[in-house]
Scaffold this motif. Structure first.
Motif: not given
Length: 348
Positions: A116-117, A119-121, A123-124
C-alpha cells in the motif's frame, strides 16, 4: 559495490583518501545481493562521504571508468538520495518481517502495508525533499525528465516484486483471525476448519464453536478498557494466544483451539530463524571442533538458541532450582553414544 571494492583491500588507497579529504575516515560498506538489509546502510554511508569521495575520484589520474561516469553524472547524488528514501521503507519492513516470533499472517499484514505504501508513492510520484533539492541544481531538463521516468519505473518494479512474493501467503489468509487483534467471527473460523480438514487435520467444530466463544469473551474484555487495549494491541499473536490459554481453567476450554494454534504457529513465515540457526551452528561446528557428532551439535544448538536471552546469573539460578538436571549433567549417560563403538573395539 565498486566504491567498496576499490578501497576494501588496498590500504594505500584508504590512506590516500584520508589525506585528500582531511576528515575522519569511515569504511565503505558492501552490499550483499542475498541480504537486503545491507543495502540501506551501504547507501547511507556513501552519502555521508559523497562529496569527498567524488572529489577524490575525479582528481585521480586513472580511476575506474565506471566510477568516473557515476561521479561525473550530475544526477548521481540525486539517485542515491532517492534510493535512500525508498530503502528506509524497505529496511523497516524487513526488520519487522524477520522478527523472531512473527506468524505467517503478521508477515502478510506487513507485506500488505508495504504494498500500500509503494502504491501511494507511485500514485503521488513521491520524491523526497532532499532529492528534489539535488534535482533543482541540475539544469538539463531532459536529464530531469529521465530521472522522473526511471523513478516511476522503480515504483512499478517494486510493486510487482512485493506482490509476486506475497502470493505464496494468500493461501493462509483463512488464518488471519488468529492474530486476535479483534474479536473473531465464526464464519472466518469455519474457513480455517475447512482448510484444515482438506489437509487431513480433524477438528470438532461443535466443541470449537463453544471454545471460540470463550476466546471472543476474553478478547472483548481485553479491548474494553483503553489502557488494556493498548497493551493487547502491542503484543504479537503468539503472546495473545498464550495469555488466553493461561487464563483457561481446564483443557476442555481450549482442546480444539490448541489444534489450530499448533498448526498455525508451525507454518514458517520466513527463513530468518533458519539462518540464525545456521549462524549458531557455524560458531559451534568449527574447524577446531569438526569431530562433534550430530547429536552433540543438536544439543548445543538447542540450549544456545532457547537460552540465548538468559543471562549467566539467571541460568545459574535455573540450574540450582533443578536438581534432576544437575544430576543428569554430572552423570555419564551423555557419553552412552560412544559405548557401542568402544565395545566393538574390544571385540576386535
Amino acid at each position: 559495490m565498486k566504491v567498496y571494492n576499490y578501497f576494501s583491500i588496498y590500504t594505500v588507497r584508504v590512506h590516500s583518501l584520508m589525506e585528500f579529504v582531511e576528515v575522519t575516515y569511515q569504511d565503505m560498506l558492501s552490499h550483499s545481493k542475498t541480504r537486503w538489509l545491507s543495502l540501506f546502510p551501504a547507501i547511507e554511508r556513501l552519502l555521508k562521504v559523497f562529496a569527498g569521495v567524488q572529489s577524490y575520484f575525479l582528481s585521480q589520474d586513472s580511476p575506474p571508468k565506471v566510477l568516473v561516469d557515476f561521479f561525473t553524472n550530475p544526477l548521481s547524488e540525486a539517485y542515491l538520495w532517492f534510493l535512500h528514501s525508498q530503502m528506509a521503507m524497505f529496511n523497516n519492513a524487513i526488520l519487522m518481517i524477520e522478527g523472531e516470533n512473527k506468524s505467517v499472517c503478521e508477515v502478510a499484514s506487513i507485506l500488505q502495508e508495504t504494498t500500500d505504501c509503494i502504491q501511494r508513492r507511485k500514485e503521488e510520484c513521491f520524491i523526497s525533499l532532499t532529492t528534489q533539492n539535488k534535482l533543482r541544481a541540475v539544469e538539463n531538463v531532459q536529464q530531469k525528465d529521465k530521472f522522473y521516468e526511471e523513478a516511476a519505473k522503480f515504483y512499478e518494479t517494486c510493486l510487482s516484486y512485493v506482490v509476486k512474493w506475497s502470493e505464496s501467503l494468500v493461501e493462509f489468509s483463512c488464518f488471519s483471525w488468529m492474530v486476535l487483534d479483534k474479536v473473531p467471527q465464526w464464519v472466518k473460523v469455519q474457513e480455517t476448519v475447512q482448510w484444515l480438514c482438506n489437509k487431513g487435520v480433524i477438528v470438532d467444530d461443535s466443541i470449537l464453536f463453544d471454545q471460540i466463544g470463550l476466546v471472543s469473551n476474553y478478547i472483548a474484555r481485553e479491548l474494553s478498557d483503553d489502557s488494556k487495549s493498548e497493551v493487547w494491541q502491542s503484543k504479537l499473536a503468539h503472546e495473545r494466544w498464550f495469555l488466553f490459554l493461561k487464563d483457561c481453567k481446564t483443557e476442555e476450554q481450549f482442546s480444539e483451539c490448541l489444534k489450530l494454534v499448533q498448526f498455525y504457529f508451525a507454518i514458517p513465515s520466513n527463513n530468518a530463524n533458519v539462518e540464525r540457526i545456521f549462524s549458531l551452528m557455524n560458531s559451534q561446528w568449527s574447524k577446531e571442533r569438526n569431530r562433534l557428532s550430530v547429536a552433540s551439535v543438536k544439543s548445543l544448538l538447542t540450549v544456545q538458541y532457547n537460552y540465548r536471552k538468559v543471562k549467566c546469573e539467571q541460568f545459574y539460578e535455573i540450574l540450582l532450582k533443578n536438581p534432576t538436571l544437575l544430576k543428569d549433567i554430572r552423570a555419564t549417560q551423555k557419553y552412552d553414544w560412544s559405548q557401542p563403538k568402544a565395545k566393538e573395539s574390544e571385540d576386535q
